[in-house]
Design a protein around this motif. Structure first.
Motif, mmCIF file in Angstrom:
data_model
loop_
_atom_site.group_PDB
_atom_site.id
_atom_site.type_symbol
_atom_site.label_atom_id
_atom_site.label_comp_id
_atom_site.label_asym_id
_atom_site.label_seq_id
_atom_site.Cartn_x
_atom_site.Cartn_y
_atom_site.Cartn_z
ATOM 1 N N ARG A 71 0.832 -1.211 0.000
ATOM 2 C CA ARG A 71 0.000 0.000 0.000
ATOM 3 C C ARG A 71 0.859 1.251 0.000
ATOM 4 N N ARG A 72 1.863 1.275 0.860
ATOM 5 C CA ARG A 72 2.753 2.444 0.960
ATOM 6 C C ARG A 72 3.470 2.700 -0.364
ATOM 7 N N ARG A 73 3.987 1.650 -1.000
ATOM 8 C CA ARG A 73 4.695 1.804 -2.279
ATOM 9 C C ARG A 73 3.748 2.268 -3.384
ATOM 10 N N THR A 74 2.560 1.702 -3.417
ATOM 11 C CA THR A 74 1.586 2.093 -4.432
ATOM 12 C C THR A 74 1.212 3.560 -4.281
ATOM 13 N N ARG A 75 0.925 3.967 -3.060
ATOM 14 C CA ARG A 75 0.539 5.367 -2.817
ATOM 15 C C ARG A 75 1.705 6.316 -3.088
ATOM 16 N N ALA A 76 2.924 5.898 -2.795
ATOM 17 C CA ALA A 76 4.095 6.747 -3.053
ATOM 18 C C ALA A 76 4.273 7.009 -4.544
ATOM 19 N N HIS A 77 3.784 6.094 -5.377
ATOM 20 C CA HIS A 77 3.871 6.253 -6.825
ATOM 21 C C HIS A 77 2.573 6.812 -7.407
ATOM 22 N N GLY A 78 1.702 7.342 -6.536
ATOM 23 C CA GLY A 78 0.462 7.952 -6.992
ATOM 24 C C GLY A 78 -0.603 6.963 -7.398
ATOM 25 N N GLY A 79 -0.473 5.720 -6.958
ATOM 26 C CA GLY A 79 -1.407 4.679 -7.364
ATOM 27 C C GLY A 79 -2.400 4.309 -6.298
ATOM 28 N N ARG A 80 -2.964 3.141 -6.494
ATOM 29 C CA ARG A 80 -4.035 2.696 -5.631
ATOM 30 C C ARG A 80 -3.942 1.183 -5.435
ATOM 31 N N LEU A 81 -4.223 0.742 -4.204
ATOM 32 C CA LEU A 81 -4.165 -0.675 -3.865
ATOM 33 C C LEU A 81 -5.486 -1.085 -3.228
ATOM 34 N N SER A 82 -6.031 -2.198 -3.690
ATOM 35 C CA SER A 82 -7.238 -2.777 -3.097
ATOM 36 C C SER A 82 -6.945 -4.222 -2.728
ATOM 37 N N LEU A 83 -7.720 -4.741 -1.790
ATOM 38 C CA LEU A 83 -7.586 -6.132 -1.363
ATOM 39 C C LEU A 83 -8.892 -6.867 -1.614
ATOM 40 N N VAL A 84 -8.801 -8.091 -2.143
ATOM 41 C CA VAL A 84 -9.969 -8.960 -2.247
ATOM 42 C C VAL A 84 -9.893 -9.897 -1.053
ATOM 43 N N ILE A 85 -10.842 -9.738 -0.136
ATOM 44 C CA ILE A 85 -10.875 -10.566 1.075
ATOM 45 C C ILE A 85 -12.300 -11.073 1.256
ATOM 46 N N THR A 86 -12.438 -12.391 1.362
ATOM 47 C CA THR A 86 -13.743 -12.986 1.642
ATOM 48 C C THR A 86 -13.735 -13.743 2.967
ATOM 49 N N ASP A 87 -12.562 -13.980 3.517
ATOM 50 C CA ASP A 87 -12.435 -14.723 4.774
ATOM 51 C C ASP A 87 -12.681 -13.779 5.952
#
Length: 137
Positions: A71-87
């Motif tokens: 998440r930190r790396r993605t945001r540092a590059h101006g991006g976005r991170l999502s998680l697929v969690i069903t558990d």
């Protein structure tokens, strides 16, 4: 627990997300190996990354560290991170450590996705980290 919908941010056009499927154990022993495979995916200009945790069997503090680093790396590059969690166990873990509102949580990968530039990831976690296209309708 309430799921957070992922909505596009205005003024920040991004391409189709790269969906990375993690499997096996996402834990302290696998953290360095998993980070090394995720680092290229979370770099670049405005990376749009989705980490699919549906095949992860176990998550500990090392795995939480992997998610936070991505998440930190993605945001540092101006991006976005999502998680697929069903558990529900993993949702409770994120809640217990105060990270529930930190990640966009999805029930399933988006309909569109792309492979990372260097092709599929094939290592990481206890089982594997695989970057692949989301299921097509």
């Amino acid at each position: 627990m309430r799921r957070q919908a992922t909505t596009p941010r205005r003024g920040r056009p991004m391409g189709a997300p790269t969906v990375v499927q993690l499997s096996g154990e996402l834990d302290f022993p696998s953290a360095a190996r998993t980070n090394s495979r995720l680092d290229p995916v979370t770099a670049g200009n405005r990376p749009h990354t989705v980490l699919d945790l549906r095949q992860v069997d176990f998550l500990d503090c090392g795995g939480i560290g992997v998610l936070c680093r991505a998440r930190r790396r993605t945001r540092a590059h101006g991006g976005r991170l999502s998680l697929v969690i069903t558990d529900p166990r993993f949702l409770r873990i994120l809640d217990a450590v105060g990270l529930t509102g930190t990640f966009d949580i999805l029930d399933a990968p988006p309909d569109t996705a792309r492979l990372p530039d260097d092709g599929p990831c094939t290592t990481g976690c206890d089982g594997s980290v695989t970057a692949a296209s989301a299921p097509r309708s």
